[in-house]
Design a protein around this motif. Structure first.
Motif, PDB file in Angstrom:
ATOM      1  N   LEU A  35     -41.836 118.502  41.132  1.00  0.00           N
ATOM      2  CA  LEU A  35     -42.751 117.783  42.011  1.00  0.00           C
ATOM      3  C   LEU A  35     -41.947 116.821  42.880  1.00  0.00           C
ATOM      4  O   LEU A  35     -41.144 116.036  42.370  1.00  0.00           O
ATOM      5  N   ARG A  36     -42.162 116.898  44.179  1.00  0.00           N
ATOM      6  CA  ARG A  36     -41.415 116.038  45.103  1.00  0.00           C
ATOM      7  C   ARG A  36     -41.703 114.567  44.839  1.00  0.00           C
ATOM      8  O   ARG A  36     -42.712 114.197  44.234  1.00  0.00           O
ATOM      9  N   ASN A  37     -40.821 113.717  45.347  1.00  0.00           N
ATOM     10  CA  ASN A  37     -41.078 112.281  45.303  1.00  0.00           C
ATOM     11  C   ASN A  37     -42.310 111.927  46.121  1.00  0.00           C
ATOM     12  O   ASN A  37     -42.544 112.488  47.196  1.00  0.00           O
ATOM     13  N   SER A  38     -43.096 111.005  45.609  1.00  0.00           N
ATOM     14  CA  SER A  38     -44.196 110.404  46.356  1.00  0.00           C
ATOM     15  C   SER A  38     -43.928 108.915  46.461  1.00  0.00           C
ATOM     16  O   SER A  38     -43.474 108.283  45.498  1.00  0.00           O
ATOM     17  N   VAL A  39     -44.238 108.356  47.627  1.00  0.00           N
ATOM     18  CA  VAL A  39     -43.866 106.969  47.895  1.00  0.00           C
ATOM     19  C   VAL A  39     -44.998 106.251  48.614  1.00  0.00           C
ATOM     20  O   VAL A  39     -45.640 106.821  49.501  1.00  0.00           O
ATOM     21  N   LEU A  40     -45.212 105.021  48.226  1.00  0.00           N
ATOM     22  CA  LEU A  40     -46.067 104.099  48.983  1.00  0.00           C
ATOM     23  C   LEU A  40     -45.162 102.999  49.518  1.00  0.00           C
ATOM     24  O   LEU A  40     -44.592 102.218  48.746  1.00  0.00           O
ATOM     25  N   ILE A  41     -45.008 102.947  50.834  1.00  0.00           N
ATOM     26  CA  ILE A  41     -44.135 101.953  51.469  1.00  0.00           C
ATOM     27  C   ILE A  41     -44.960 100.755  51.905  1.00  0.00           C
ATOM     28  O   ILE A  41     -46.033 100.907  52.483  1.00  0.00           O
ATOM     29  N   HIS A  42     -44.443  99.571  51.617  1.00  0.00           N
ATOM     30  CA  HIS A  42     -45.111  98.361  52.107  1.00  0.00           C
ATOM     31  C   HIS A  42     -44.060  97.340  52.542  1.00  0.00           C
ATOM     32  O   HIS A  42     -42.887  97.425  52.163  1.00  0.00           O
ATOM     33  N   THR A  43     -44.493  96.397  53.325  1.00  0.00           N
ATOM     34  CA  THR A  43     -43.591  95.376  53.858  1.00  0.00           C
ATOM     35  C   THR A  43     -43.594  94.137  52.962  1.00  0.00           C
ATOM     36  O   THR A  43     -44.440  93.987  52.078  1.00  0.00           O
ATOM     37  N   LYS A  44     -42.653  93.224  53.229  1.00  0.00           N
ATOM     38  CA  LYS A  44     -42.622  91.949  52.487  1.00  0.00           C
ATOM     39  C   LYS A  44     -43.899  91.152  52.736  1.00  0.00           C
ATOM     40  O   LYS A  44     -44.423  90.491  51.828  1.00  0.00           O
ATOM     41  N   LYS A  45     -44.389  91.203  53.971  1.00  0.00           N
ATOM     42  CA  LYS A  45     -45.618  90.479  54.303  1.00  0.00           C
ATOM     43  C   LYS A  45     -46.798  91.030  53.501  1.00  0.00           C
ATOM     44  O   LYS A  45     -47.621  90.261  52.979  1.00  0.00           O
ATOM     45  N   GLN A  46     -46.876  92.338  53.394  1.00  0.00           N
ATOM     46  CA  GLN A  46     -47.946  92.947  52.605  1.00  0.00           C
ATOM     47  C   GLN A  46     -47.794  92.615  51.124  1.00  0.00           C
ATOM     48  O   GLN A  46     -48.779  92.374  50.424  1.00  0.00           O
ATOM     49  N   ALA A  47     -46.557  92.566  50.656  1.00  0.00           N
ATOM     50  CA  ALA A  47     -46.308  92.219  49.252  1.00  0.00           C
ATOM     51  C   ALA A  47     -46.804  90.808  48.955  1.00  0.00           C
ATOM     52  O   ALA A  47     -47.371  90.542  47.881  1.00  0.00           O
ATOM     53  N   ALA A  48     -46.599  89.891  49.913  1.00  0.00           N
ATOM     54  CA  ALA A  48     -47.059  88.509  49.726  1.00  0.00           C
ATOM     55  C   ALA A  48     -48.587  88.455  49.645  1.00  0.00           C
ATOM     56  O   ALA A  48     -49.156  87.699  48.841  1.00  0.00           O
ATOM     57  N   LYS A  49     -49.255  89.236  50.477  1.00  0.00           N
ATOM     58  CA  LYS A  49     -50.723  89.282  50.437  1.00  0.00           C
ATOM     59  C   LYS A  49     -51.218  89.812  49.092  1.00  0.00           C
ATOM     60  O   LYS A  49     -52.175  89.293  48.509  1.00  0.00           O
TER      61      LYS A  49
END
Length: 531
Positions: free
Chosen positions: A371-385
């Protein structure tokens, strides 16, 4: 950097078949060969090495030299191409449709999983060479599935006449798509690079196959990616004996259908069902099924037909006009490549799991399935929220109403759980049932009806209280909804909706190296990645 890793099963976005496969459930062992663990590749290498001839390697090498004739390749890709004639070289393969400008984001994850697995294998088996391969689905004819990509929530679409295998489609009309893309992508150096990439790929090449090869080669050439177009007469000559048996013996149908039926009985969704003949016929603007009609073979929806001898003669002389469908394409791939492992999404692996007995019948080693890699990408700003909202990444994978209800219950200063009241009500009705036992059945039924009515009343009150608290905490709910909508567009996985260009605008040329660094193909979990 990695923020979290979530088991695929706990994301609720993967089928029970794939989750059970990843858990190596005993009942599924007969559906695959070796499970994709590093130590298991030794046996897979041995099986492939013993079955894959030097003649096939030479044909593959010559075919790829022709396919790359008008393309510049990196030193690494050139070395990989040349190494394919050596008996100690093997491939790891992924496949994908010719989606416009790569289509959904997971196109990148498929190829990066493939590249990274070859690196892992080289570290563990240094005496062998491992080549990452992208198999272009040039013979597909589902144009509506590939003629668009999403950008900032808008559909950028290529409108043209449909018909036949998409790989040979000319690129007329993509100049208009380029104009729309350019107006939407905005200014800046990263945007200018994306415009240039699109222009060079689609306006600088005459066919969709060549445009896609240029695009993938530009993005991943430095990592040695080799791109294969199966719509090739010399490669199909290698596959001719298998196509002949398919026409005469209907092997795929006889071997795969029982497996598909067994999977269905075990409660799994069957991804594809075999046909009696699993070959298409290719002609100008045409890719249609070959079907048997009495003593003759006909091309569906056309006047084309042959006797058995005429058909076999045609196959020998022009094998390029015969095209495997989704059931036979995996076999074609494994016949012409010294392949060890196929990397794909959940839907792909689901139909591969139907094929093992088919491969055994035709004496071709069945590859490992990863099974291929699956990824959810988020930014530092989103991480803070997310941190401020005190919600976990795992919870963000919930359906939105479940996420909101769970969060409202957690932060509310009122207990929105009427389970104690339900328990108390049931205790009260116990005495009523004791009394009812001493009377007739009509009274007993009346007691049961009243209990159900009051329990439903409590459920209604609980929902109304929850709704009232949601209104009271509307600001929190709005912020929670907003961040989930950012990360899960259209209430689906980011990787299935967004195009890589949106992410590239933020990270530019560092995007692919960062993904190469952090995607572990054998990790077996959904990666949440802060970039």
């Amino acid at each position: 950097m990695p923020s979290d890793c979530i088991p695929f099963r706990e994301t609720n976005y993967f089928s029970s078949l794939i989750c059970d496969y990843l858990d190596q459930k005993d009942s599924l062992h007969s559906y695959y060969n070796h499970f994709p663990k590093v130590q298991n590749f030794a046996a897979q290498i041995k099986e492939k090495q013993e079955s894959f001839s030097i003649e096939n390697r030479e044909v593959l090498f010559e075919a790829l030299q022709k396919q790359y004739k008008d393309f510049q390749v990196s030193e690494t890709t050139d070395a990989h191409l040349k190494s394919l004639v050596n008996t100690n070289t093997f491939t790891v393969t992924t496949g994908h449709q010719l989606n416009l400008f790569t289509g959904p984001l997971y196109f990148l994850y498929k190829i990066i999983s493939t590249i990274n697995l070859t690196k892992v294998l080289k570290e563990n088996y240094p005496d062998y060479n491992f080549v990452p391969v992208y198999w272009m689905a040039t013979e597909d004819h589902d144009f509506d599935e590939i003629n668009y990509f999403n950008l900032f929530g808008k559909k950028i679409q290529w409108n043209r006449e449909d018909g036949g295998a998409v790989g040979i489609f000319d690129t007329k009309g993509l100049d208009r798509v380029f104009e729309v893309f350019s107006s939407e992508i905005g200014p800046g150096s990263n945007a200018e690079y994306l415009k240039s990439l699109f222009k060079e790929a689609y306006l600088g090449h005459n066919s969709l196959a060549d445009a896609t090869r240029y695009l993938a080669n530009t993005l991943f050439g430095e990592y040695g990616l080799v791109i294969v177009d199966g719509d090739d007469s010399t490669l199909k000559q290698l596959f001719t004996p298998f196509m002949k048996r398919e026409l005469l013996e209907e092997i795929a149908y006889n071997q795969i259908l029982p497996k598909a039926n067994t999977l269905k009985k075990e409660g799994y969704k069957v991804q594809v069902n075999p046909r009696e003949i699993n070959l298409f016929y290719l002609a100008d603007g045409l890719r249609e099924r070959i079907i048997r009609d009495g003593e003759r073979f006909v091309v569906n929806e056309t006047d084309i037909s042959w006797s058995k001898d005429e058909l076999l003669n045609h196959l020998e002389l022009e094998p390029q006009k015969f095209s495997p469908n989704a059931i036979m394409r995996p076999l074609y791939q494994e016949v012409i490549l010294p392949n060890l492992c196929y990397i794909g999404g959940g839907g792909e692996l689901a139909y591969w799991l139907e094929l093992k007995s088919y491969f055994e019948e035709v004496a071709v080693p069945f590859p490992m399935l990863l099974l291929r890699n699956s990824v959810l990408i988020h930014t530092k700003k989103q991480a803070a929220k997310i941190e401020k909202l005190e919600v976990s990444y795992k919870e963000l994978f919930l359906k939105q109403h479940e996420l909101i209800n769970r969060k409202v219950r957690r932060i509310s200063n009122i207990d929105i759980n009427f389970d104690p009241q339900r328990k108390h009500l049931k205790e009260q009705f116990k005495d009523m049932y004791t009394l009812a036992d001493q009377t007739d059945v009509t009274f007993l039924n009346a007691v049961k009806a009243q209990e159900i009515k009051q329990l439903k009343g409590l459920e209604v009150l609980e929902k109304r209280l929850l709704k009232a608290q949601r209104r009271k905490l509307s600001d929190h709910v709005k912020r929670l909804t907003a961040i989930q909508n950012e990360l899960f567009p259209n209430q689906s996985l980011q990787e299935r909706n967004r195009n890589f260009s949106e992410i590239y605008l933020e990270y530019g040329k560092d995007l692919i190296p960062m993904l190469i660094e952090h995607l572990n193909p054998l990790q077996g979990e959904f990666l949440v990645l802060e970039l």
